[in-house]
Write an enzyme that holds these catalytic residues in place. Structure first.
Site, PDB file in Angstrom:
ATOM      1  N   SER A 149       0.884  -1.191   0.000  1.00 33.63           N
ATOM      2  CA  SER A 149       0.000   0.000   0.000  1.00 33.63           C
ATOM      3  C   SER A 149       0.906   1.220   0.000  1.00 33.63           C
ATOM      4  CB  SER A 149      -0.854   0.002   1.268  1.00 33.63           C
ATOM      5  OG  SER A 149      -1.458   1.262   1.462  1.00 33.63           O
ATOM      6  N   TYR A 162      -1.790  -0.594  10.511  1.00 32.56           N
ATOM      7  CA  TYR A 162      -1.891  -0.920   9.073  1.00 32.56           C
ATOM      8  C   TYR A 162      -0.641  -0.452   8.329  1.00 32.56           C
ATOM      9  CZ  TYR A 162      -3.685  -0.978   4.275  1.00 32.56           C
ATOM     10  OH  TYR A 162      -3.844  -1.208   2.928  1.00 32.56           O
TER      11      TYR A 162
HETATM   12  N1  LIG Z   1      -8.664  -0.816  -1.117  1.00 33.66           N
HETATM   13  C1  LIG Z   1      -7.633   0.012  -1.087  1.00 33.66           C
HETATM   14  O1  LIG Z   1      -7.789   1.224  -1.265  1.00 33.66           O
HETATM   15  C2  LIG Z   1      -6.241  -0.532  -0.858  1.00 33.66           C
HETATM   16  C3  LIG Z   1      -5.184   0.366  -0.969  1.00 33.66           C
HETATM   17  C4  LIG Z   1      -3.889  -0.084  -0.762  1.00 33.66           C
HETATM   18  C5  LIG Z   1      -3.663  -1.411  -0.448  1.00 33.66           C
HETATM   19  N2  LIG Z   1      -4.711  -2.265  -0.345  1.00 33.66           N
HETATM   20  C6  LIG Z   1      -4.386  -3.654  -0.004  1.00 33.66           C
HETATM   21  O2  LIG Z   1      -4.877  -4.513  -0.997  1.00 33.66           O
HETATM   22  C7  LIG Z   1      -5.161  -5.793  -0.423  1.00 33.66           C
HETATM   23  C8  LIG Z   1      -6.580  -6.186  -0.822  1.00 33.66           C
HETATM   24  O3  LIG Z   1      -7.489  -5.216  -0.308  1.00 33.66           O
HETATM   25  P1  LIG Z   1      -8.909  -4.971  -0.969  1.00 33.66           P
HETATM   26  O4  LIG Z   1      -9.073  -3.526  -1.133  1.00 33.66           O
HETATM   27  O5  LIG Z   1      -9.089  -5.877  -2.107  1.00 33.66           O
HETATM   28  O6  LIG Z   1      -9.838  -5.400   0.259  1.00 33.66           O
HETATM   29  P2  LIG Z   1     -11.070  -6.392   0.319  1.00 33.66           P
HETATM   30  O7  LIG Z   1     -11.575  -6.284   1.712  1.00 33.66           O
HETATM   31  O8  LIG Z   1     -12.004  -6.135  -0.814  1.00 33.66           O
HETATM   32  O9  LIG Z   1     -10.398  -7.845   0.081  1.00 33.66           O
HETATM   33  C9  LIG Z   1      -9.535  -8.407   1.014  1.00 33.66           C
HETATM   34  C10 LIG Z   1      -9.749  -9.915   1.007  1.00 33.66           C
HETATM   35  O10 LIG Z   1      -8.847 -10.503   1.937  1.00 33.66           O
HETATM   36  C11 LIG Z   1      -9.548 -11.529   2.633  1.00 33.66           C
HETATM   37  N3  LIG Z   1      -8.944 -11.803   3.923  1.00 33.66           N
HETATM   38  C12 LIG Z   1      -8.963 -11.022   5.030  1.00 33.66           C
HETATM   39  N4  LIG Z   1      -8.356 -11.641   6.041  1.00 33.66           N
HETATM   40  C13 LIG Z   1      -7.929 -12.843   5.579  1.00 33.66           C
HETATM   41  C14 LIG Z   1      -7.246 -13.937   6.165  1.00 33.66           C
HETATM   42  N5  LIG Z   1      -6.893 -13.909   7.463  1.00 33.66           N
HETATM   43  N6  LIG Z   1      -6.957 -15.015   5.404  1.00 33.66           N
HETATM   44  C15 LIG Z   1      -7.337 -15.047   4.091  1.00 33.66           C
HETATM   45  N7  LIG Z   1      -8.011 -14.037   3.496  1.00 33.66           N
HETATM   46  C16 LIG Z   1      -8.301 -12.955   4.226  1.00 33.66           C
HETATM   47  C17 LIG Z   1     -10.956 -10.990   2.768  1.00 33.66           C
HETATM   48  O11 LIG Z   1     -11.894 -12.006   3.043  1.00 33.66           O
HETATM   49  C18 LIG Z   1     -11.159 -10.315   1.427  1.00 33.66           C
HETATM   50  O12 LIG Z   1     -11.727 -11.188   0.478  1.00 33.66           O
HETATM   51  C19 LIG Z   1      -4.993  -5.644   1.072  1.00 33.66           C
HETATM   52  O13 LIG Z   1      -3.742  -6.179   1.459  1.00 33.66           O
HETATM   53  C20 LIG Z   1      -5.027  -4.138   1.272  1.00 33.66           C
HETATM   54  O14 LIG Z   1      -4.316  -3.741   2.403  1.00 33.66           O
HETATM   55  C21 LIG Z   1      -5.996  -1.868  -0.543  1.00 33.66           C
END
Ligand SMILES: NC(=O)c1ccc[n+]([C@@H]2O[C@H](COP(=O)([O-])OP(=O)(O)OC[C@H]3O[C@@H](n4cnc5c(N)ncnc54)[C@H](O)[C@@H]3O)[C@@H](O)[C@H]2O)c1
Length: 265
Positions: A149, A162
């Site tokens: 991120s 985070y």
């Molecule tokens: N959405 C944003 O703006 C953003 C920005 C920067 C980084 N990210 C990173 O991208 C990645 C995905 O985020 P996203 O936006 O798709 O979120 P999201 O919540 O849509 O998807 C995250 C997924 O991870 C799964 N998950 C959570 N805990 C888990 C565990 N213990 N074991 C297995 N699966 C698990 C959830 O069930 C979910 O399906 C994350 O690492 C997040 O930190 C997201």
């Protein structure tokens, strides 16, 4: 979806393991790799949502199998990776996207919340990468990408656990790049503000504290993005695909911001 016939040839005959694939960025990566011809081993803690993505890929003519597990358990992740190898054959592509976010002012953060965050985002990511890397180093090599991120590179007053977890993921990627070269390349992709379930969650908490609506909170942040729009999961997935491809052969240990120009370091 972009990709087309050119993309279909890119990963034909390759097997990819993707965590967090039931939603958001992980799902976007899975769909893109499927359209590029890869067979998918998909992991998430949410088994029913994961089944829906597996169905979506199969309906589109792709090959996908679900391996639900909690990534914060190294034993569970190792078992899922082993089952994926048994089912699909050697894995040469791996992406870690499983992660959580919580919005809590730094001075109110509890030990339990810290441990949960680091357990999923850092420990979960490292032991997934370790399981995949052991397999790739012993066999056919491969390429790994960790979703970090821009929070890895810029603190947040209301998400210290985070941002610490994501900064540490970048450090893990650098260390593994040194440990695994030249057989396996590993890089991080650092998204900015992505249109997934995670973003409204962040802004519901911030808006409640600021006395504005969640949409106002999101709009104010999106207004600061030079590219002028929130990003899609596929904006992230296309950079992941690049790192997984031959085009990135000589690139390892990097952390690329895919954020529409929000930060420059
Ligand atoms: N959405 C944003 O703006 C953003 C920005 C920067 C980084 N990210 C990173 O991208 C990645 C995905 O985020 P996203 O936006 O798709 O979120 P999201 O919540 O849509 O998807 C995250 C997924 O991870 C799964 N998950 C959570 N805990 C888990 C565990 N213990 N074991 C297995 N699966 C698990 C959830 O069930 C979910 O399906 C994350 O690492 C997040 O930190 C997201």
């Amino acid at each position: 979806m972009r990709g087309g016939d050119m993309g279909r040839r890119l990963f034909e005959g390759r097997n990819a393991f993707v965590t967090g694939a039931a939603n958001g960025i992980g799902r976007g990566v899975a769909l893109r790799l499927a359209s590029a011809g890869a067979a998918l081993a998909l992991n998430d803690i949410d088994a029913s949502a994961l089944d829906a993505v597996v169905g979506e890929i199969r309906d589109g003519g792709g090959h996908a199998v679900a391996f639900p597990a909690d990534v914060s358990s190294p034993a569970a992740v190792r078992a899922a990776v082993g089952e994926a190898i048994d089912a699909l054959g050697p894995l040469t592509l791996g992406v870690t996207s499983a992660g959580i976010v919580e919005i809590v002012p730094a001075l109110e953060l509890t030990e339990q919340a810290w441990d949960r965050m680091l357990g999923i985002n850092l420990k979960g990511t490292f032991f997934t990468l370790q399981a995949l890397a052991r397999h790739m180093m012993a066999g056919h090599g491969g390429r790994l990408v960790a979703i970090a991120s821009i929070g890895a590179k810029r603190g947040r007053a209301d998400a210290v656990d985070y941002t610490a977890s994501k900064a540490a993921v970048v450090s893990v990627v650098q260390s593994l790049a040194m440990a695994l070269a030249p057989k396996v390349q590993i890089n991080a992709v650092c998204p900015g503000i992505v249109d997934t379930a995670m973003t409204p969650k962040i802004h519901e908490a911030r808006a409640a504290r600021a006395g504005i609506t969640p949409q106002e909170s999101i709009d104010a942040l999106v207004a600061t993005i030079p590219m002028g729009r929130i990003q899609t999961p596929d904006d992230v997935a296309r950079s992941v695909q690049h790192f997984l491809s031959e085009e990135a052969d000589y690139v390892t240990g990097q952390a690329l911001n895919v954020d529409g120009g929000l930060i420059f370091h």
